[in-house]
Write an enzyme that holds these catalytic residues in place. Structure first.
Site, PDB file in Angstrom:
ATOM      1  N   ASN A  42     -16.445  25.271  35.743  1.00 13.00           N
ATOM      2  CA  ASN A  42     -17.982  24.694  35.227  1.00 13.00           C
ATOM      3  C   ASN A  42     -17.847  25.837  33.494  1.00 13.00           C
ATOM      4  O   ASN A  42     -17.426  27.044  33.324  1.00 13.00           O
ATOM      5  CB  ASN A  42     -19.247  25.404  35.934  1.00 13.00           C
ATOM      6  N   CYS A  53     -19.257  20.376  34.854  1.00 17.55           N
ATOM      7  CA  CYS A  53     -19.225  21.383  35.615  1.00 17.55           C
ATOM      8  C   CYS A  53     -18.273  21.529  35.519  1.00 17.55           C
ATOM      9  O   CYS A  53     -16.943  20.268  34.381  1.00 17.55           O
ATOM     10  CB  CYS A  53     -19.206  19.914  36.919  1.00 17.55           C
ATOM     11  N   GLU A  55     -14.899  19.589  37.417  1.00 18.21           N
ATOM     12  CA  GLU A  55     -15.019  19.012  37.227  1.00 18.21           C
ATOM     13  C   GLU A  55     -15.121  17.119  36.371  1.00 18.21           C
ATOM     14  O   GLU A  55     -14.159  17.240  35.652  1.00 18.21           O
ATOM     15  CB  GLU A  55     -15.661  17.997  38.661  1.00 18.21           C
ATOM     16  N   CYS A  86     -21.307  16.212  41.517  1.00 22.35           N
ATOM     17  CA  CYS A  86     -22.808  16.049  41.116  1.00 22.35           C
ATOM     18  C   CYS A  86     -22.580  14.412  40.536  1.00 22.35           C
ATOM     19  O   CYS A  86     -21.580  13.785  40.925  1.00 22.35           O
ATOM     20  CB  CYS A  86     -23.879  16.521  39.981  1.00 22.35           C
TER      21      CYS A  86
HETATM   22  N1  THU Z   1     -20.830  22.693  39.343  1.00 19.54           N
HETATM   23  C1  THU Z   1     -20.207  22.341  39.428  1.00 19.54           C
HETATM   24  O1  THU Z   1     -19.609  23.014  38.186  1.00 19.54           O
HETATM   25  N2  THU Z   1     -18.962  21.147  39.670  1.00 19.54           N
HETATM   26  C2  THU Z   1     -19.963  21.212  41.068  1.00 19.54           C
HETATM   27  O2  THU Z   1     -19.727  19.857  41.574  1.00 19.54           O
HETATM   28  C3  THU Z   1     -21.663  21.359  41.475  1.00 19.54           C
HETATM   29  C4  THU Z   1     -22.213  22.346  40.398  1.00 19.54           C
HETATM   30  C5  THU Z   1     -22.240  24.086  38.176  1.00 19.54           C
HETATM   31  C6  THU Z   1     -23.120  23.257  37.238  1.00 19.54           C
HETATM   32  C7  THU Z   1     -23.500  24.639  37.074  1.00 19.54           C
HETATM   33  O3  THU Z   1     -22.674  25.204  36.421  1.00 19.54           O
HETATM   34  C8  THU Z   1     -23.584  25.184  38.089  1.00 19.54           C
HETATM   35  O4  THU Z   1     -22.940  25.092  38.974  1.00 19.54           O
HETATM   36  C9  THU Z   1     -24.942  25.373  39.400  1.00 19.54           C
HETATM   37  O5  THU Z   1     -24.965  24.600  39.149  1.00 19.54           O
END
Ligand code: THU
Length: 129
Positions: A42, A53, A55, A86
């Site tokens: 992220n 994110c 992903e 998400c």
């Molecule tokens: N986040 C991800 O990178 N992947 C996920 O599947 C869930 C959330 C990150 C986004 C943000 O930087 C942090 O986690 C909190 O939501």
């Protein structure tokens, strides 16, 4: 590349997460059908809403290398329950692999498995025709 090895890549890349606002670091590793692996973390932003994110960062890395055929996504986070992508990431992943297998692990090793079409049914139905 085994599922455990892909999770290890996700665990490693997670160390590079840029998450100064949430302090929630996520690592993602995408395995493609030709055996290549693309990793992402992220990347947060002070505006919060521009955060990307892990992903989607991994997806961008794969597509930038010409890899579209995703076979398995591994995720690692430090959460009580293994993290689930998400809604935005589900839609982006479904562009390339609507039935993608996903394995998600927390840092204590609890693991869950999902399939993208279960998390996001009808991802493309009714869009552009
Ligand atoms: N986040 C991800 O990178 N992947 C996920 O599947 C869930 C959330 C990150 C986004 C943000 O930087 C942090 O986690 C909190 O939501």
């Amino acid at each position: 590349m085994t599922q455990a090895e892909l999770l290890e890549v996700a665990r490693e890349v997670r160390n590079h997460a840029y998450a100064p606002y949430s302090h929630f670091a996520v690592g993602a590793a995408l395995l493609t059908s030709d055996g290549r692996v693309f990793a992402g973390t992220n990347v947060e932003n002070i505006s919060y809403s521009l955060t990307i994110c892990a992903e989607r960062v991994a997806t961008g890395a794969a597509v930038s290398a010409g890899a579209h055929d995703f076979e398995l996504l591994a995720l690692v986070s430090d959460s009580a329950q293994p993290v689930v992508p998400c809604g935005a990431c589900r839609q982006v992943l479904a562009e390339f692999a609507p039935e993608l297998r996903i394995v998600s692990s927390n840092i204590s090793g609890a693991t869950a498995e999902f399939r993208l079409d279960h998390l996001l049914p009808t991802a493309k139905q009714g869009i552009l025709g």
